[in-house]
Design an enzyme around this catalytic site. Structure first.
Site, PDB file in Angstrom:
ATOM      1  N   SER A  37       3.138  -2.007  10.425  1.00 25.41           N
ATOM      2  CA  SER A  37       4.579  -2.085  10.720  1.00 25.41           C
ATOM      3  C   SER A  37       5.218  -3.421  10.358  1.00 25.41           C
ATOM      4  O   SER A  37       6.147  -3.874  11.027  1.00 25.41           O
ATOM      5  CB  SER A  37       4.850  -1.735  12.189  1.00 25.41           C
ATOM      6  OG  SER A  37       4.523  -0.380  12.433  1.00 25.41           O
ATOM      7  N   GLY A  92       2.428   2.318  10.801  1.00 29.16           N
ATOM      8  CA  GLY A  92       3.465   3.344  10.683  1.00 29.16           C
ATOM      9  C   GLY A  92       4.159   3.701  11.988  1.00 29.16           C
ATOM     10  O   GLY A  92       4.837   4.726  12.071  1.00 29.16           O
ATOM     11  N   GLU A 151      -5.570  -4.739  10.521  1.00 29.62           N
ATOM     12  CA  GLU A 151      -4.549  -3.721  10.759  1.00 29.62           C
ATOM     13  C   GLU A 151      -4.882  -2.949  12.032  1.00 29.62           C
ATOM     14  O   GLU A 151      -5.713  -2.034  11.998  1.00 29.62           O
ATOM     15  CB  GLU A 151      -4.498  -2.735   9.587  1.00 29.62           C
ATOM     16  CG  GLU A 151      -4.148  -3.362   8.260  1.00 29.62           C
ATOM     17  CD  GLU A 151      -3.568  -2.337   7.297  1.00 29.62           C
ATOM     18  OE1 GLU A 151      -2.459  -2.562   6.822  1.00 29.62           O
ATOM     19  OE2 GLU A 151      -4.225  -1.307   7.043  1.00 29.62           O
ATOM     20  N   GLU A 192      -7.072   4.778   7.587  1.00 28.82           N
ATOM     21  CA  GLU A 192      -6.817   6.192   7.276  1.00 28.82           C
ATOM     22  C   GLU A 192      -8.005   6.806   6.555  1.00 28.82           C
ATOM     23  O   GLU A 192      -8.317   7.986   6.734  1.00 28.82           O
ATOM     24  CB  GLU A 192      -5.521   6.319   6.454  1.00 28.82           C
ATOM     25  CG  GLU A 192      -4.299   6.103   7.347  1.00 28.82           C
ATOM     26  CD  GLU A 192      -3.082   5.520   6.653  1.00 28.82           C
ATOM     27  OE1 GLU A 192      -3.013   5.538   5.410  1.00 28.82           O
ATOM     28  OE2 GLU A 192      -2.183   5.029   7.382  1.00 28.82           O
ATOM     29  N   LYS A 233       0.106   4.219  -0.355  1.00 27.97           N
ATOM     30  CA  LYS A 233      -0.574   5.403   0.214  1.00 27.97           C
ATOM     31  C   LYS A 233      -0.342   6.610  -0.707  1.00 27.97           C
ATOM     32  O   LYS A 233      -0.268   6.438  -1.914  1.00 27.97           O
ATOM     33  CB  LYS A 233      -0.111   5.646   1.648  1.00 27.97           C
ATOM     34  CG  LYS A 233      -0.254   4.380   2.506  1.00 27.97           C
ATOM     35  CD  LYS A 233      -0.086   4.613   3.963  1.00 27.97           C
ATOM     36  CE  LYS A 233      -0.261   3.284   4.694  1.00 27.97           C
ATOM     37  NZ  LYS A 233      -0.193   3.408   6.140  1.00 27.97           N
ATOM     38  N   ASN A 285       0.865  -1.183   0.000  1.00 27.36           N
ATOM     39  CA  ASN A 285       0.000   0.000   0.000  1.00 27.36           C
ATOM     40  C   ASN A 285       0.899   1.230   0.000  1.00 27.36           C
ATOM     41  O   ASN A 285       1.461   1.582   1.032  1.00 27.36           O
ATOM     42  CB  ASN A 285      -0.893  -0.050   1.258  1.00 27.36           C
ATOM     43  CG  ASN A 285      -1.746   1.197   1.411  1.00 27.36           C
ATOM     44  OD1 ASN A 285      -1.817   2.021   0.504  1.00 27.36           O
ATOM     45  ND2 ASN A 285      -2.388   1.332   2.567  1.00 27.36           N
ATOM     46  N   HIS A 328      -9.684   1.229   4.605  1.00 27.53           N
ATOM     47  CA  HIS A 328      -8.425   1.409   5.337  1.00 27.53           C
ATOM     48  C   HIS A 328      -8.676   2.390   6.488  1.00 27.53           C
ATOM     49  O   HIS A 328      -9.461   3.327   6.351  1.00 27.53           O
ATOM     50  CB  HIS A 328      -7.342   1.945   4.390  1.00 27.53           C
ATOM     51  CG  HIS A 328      -5.985   1.943   5.025  1.00 27.53           C
ATOM     52  ND1 HIS A 328      -5.589   2.917   5.912  1.00 27.53           N
ATOM     53  CD2 HIS A 328      -4.953   1.064   4.928  1.00 27.53           C
ATOM     54  CE1 HIS A 328      -4.364   2.632   6.329  1.00 27.53           C
ATOM     55  NE2 HIS A 328      -3.955   1.509   5.745  1.00 27.53           N
TER      56      HIS A 328
END
Ligand code: PGA
Length: 253
Positions: free
Chosen positions: A215, A175, A169, A101, A14, A12, A99
């Site tokens: 991560s 991250g 996730e 985000e 992003k 991904n 996702h």
């Protein structure tokens, strides 16, 4: 890893990548993938601006192409959005939906994610439905409850192991360099598979790939991706370097 579930390693990207570095990374992966048959599927999900040039570069390669989001409608007055049919048309086989985000930045509810997953499947794409708890939810002991309700709310009942991939996730692991323990990851994945069995049937759930994301890197990949109910990874930061991404994929064999 069950014999029947071939690992899927998804990158991904992003909101990262301009044409030159995106194509360079794509070419490096094409070369690695072409060297010999691999026991895993490799997927890259570049930003929307790079889908067309990356699709052209991938022409004939075993590396698959995915998008990071789609709209729930097939076409119409939705300025700035992209439909699942458009993604399919340009050469995508997969699309990430829900996702964390997007759930956070664009206030996407389970209901909205469900609609996007339905649209993706109707367009002939595989929907990668993301679920995962926040740090506060985890601290409150609500991981199982949150993840179960996201799966129940986001996964279309008509999905099957070909049209659906789940990505677990934990939001706090994305991250941050932090990950749950291997035992915690396995526990949540087993719970997701059990929940899925109630929705799409036991046989389909047993064959559906459930990815871990958050991560993942070349150092922890072997342990995390080797767990019985972990069928690959959704990789963010480490997917931006071809060598690191490849090392993660290699660890899944
Ligand atoms: P990360 O991102 O690997 O950088 O933690 C994973 C993701 O958000 O898909």
């Amino acid at each position: 890893m069950a014999q029947t579930r071939r690992p899927l390693i998804a990158g991904n990207w992003k909101m990262n990548g301009l044409t030159s570095d995106g194509i360079e990374r794509t070419r490096a992966l094409i070369e690695k993938m072409a060297a010999k048959a691999q026991p895993f599927d490799l997927l890259i999900c570049p930003p929307a601006t790079l889908l067309a040039p990356v699709a052209a570069a991938l022409n004939g390669s075993a590396v698959r192409l995915g998008a990071q989001d789609c709209h729930a409608k097939a076409s119409g007055a939705h300025t700035g959005d992209i439909s699942a049919a458009m993604l399919k048309d340009i050469g995508c086989s997969h699309v990430i939906v829900g996702h964390s985000e997007r759930r956070a930045d664009h206030h996407e509810s389970d209901h909205a994610v469900h609609a996007k997953a339905v649209a993706a499947i109707e367009a002939g794409l595989t929907a990668i439905v993301c679920v995962g708890e926040t740090e506060a939810q985890r601290d409150a002991g609500k991981t199982a409850e949150v993840v179960t309700s996201q799966v129940l709310g986001s996964v279309p009942a008509r999905a099957n192991h070909e049209s659906l991939v789940i990505a677990y996730e934990p939001v706090w692991a994305i991250g941050t360099g932090k990950t749950p323990t291997a035992a915690e990851v396995q526990e949540v994945h087993a719970l997701i598979r059990e929940t899925l069995a109630g929705q799409i049937g036991e046989a389909e759930a047993a064959q559906t790939r459930i990815l871990y994301g958050g991560s993942v890197n070349p150092k922890n990949a072997k342990e995390l991706l080797g767990l019985p109910d972990v069928d690959g990874g959704l990789v963010g930061g480490a997917s931006l370097k071809a060598d690191d991404f490849w090392a993660v994929a290699d660890a899944s064999r």
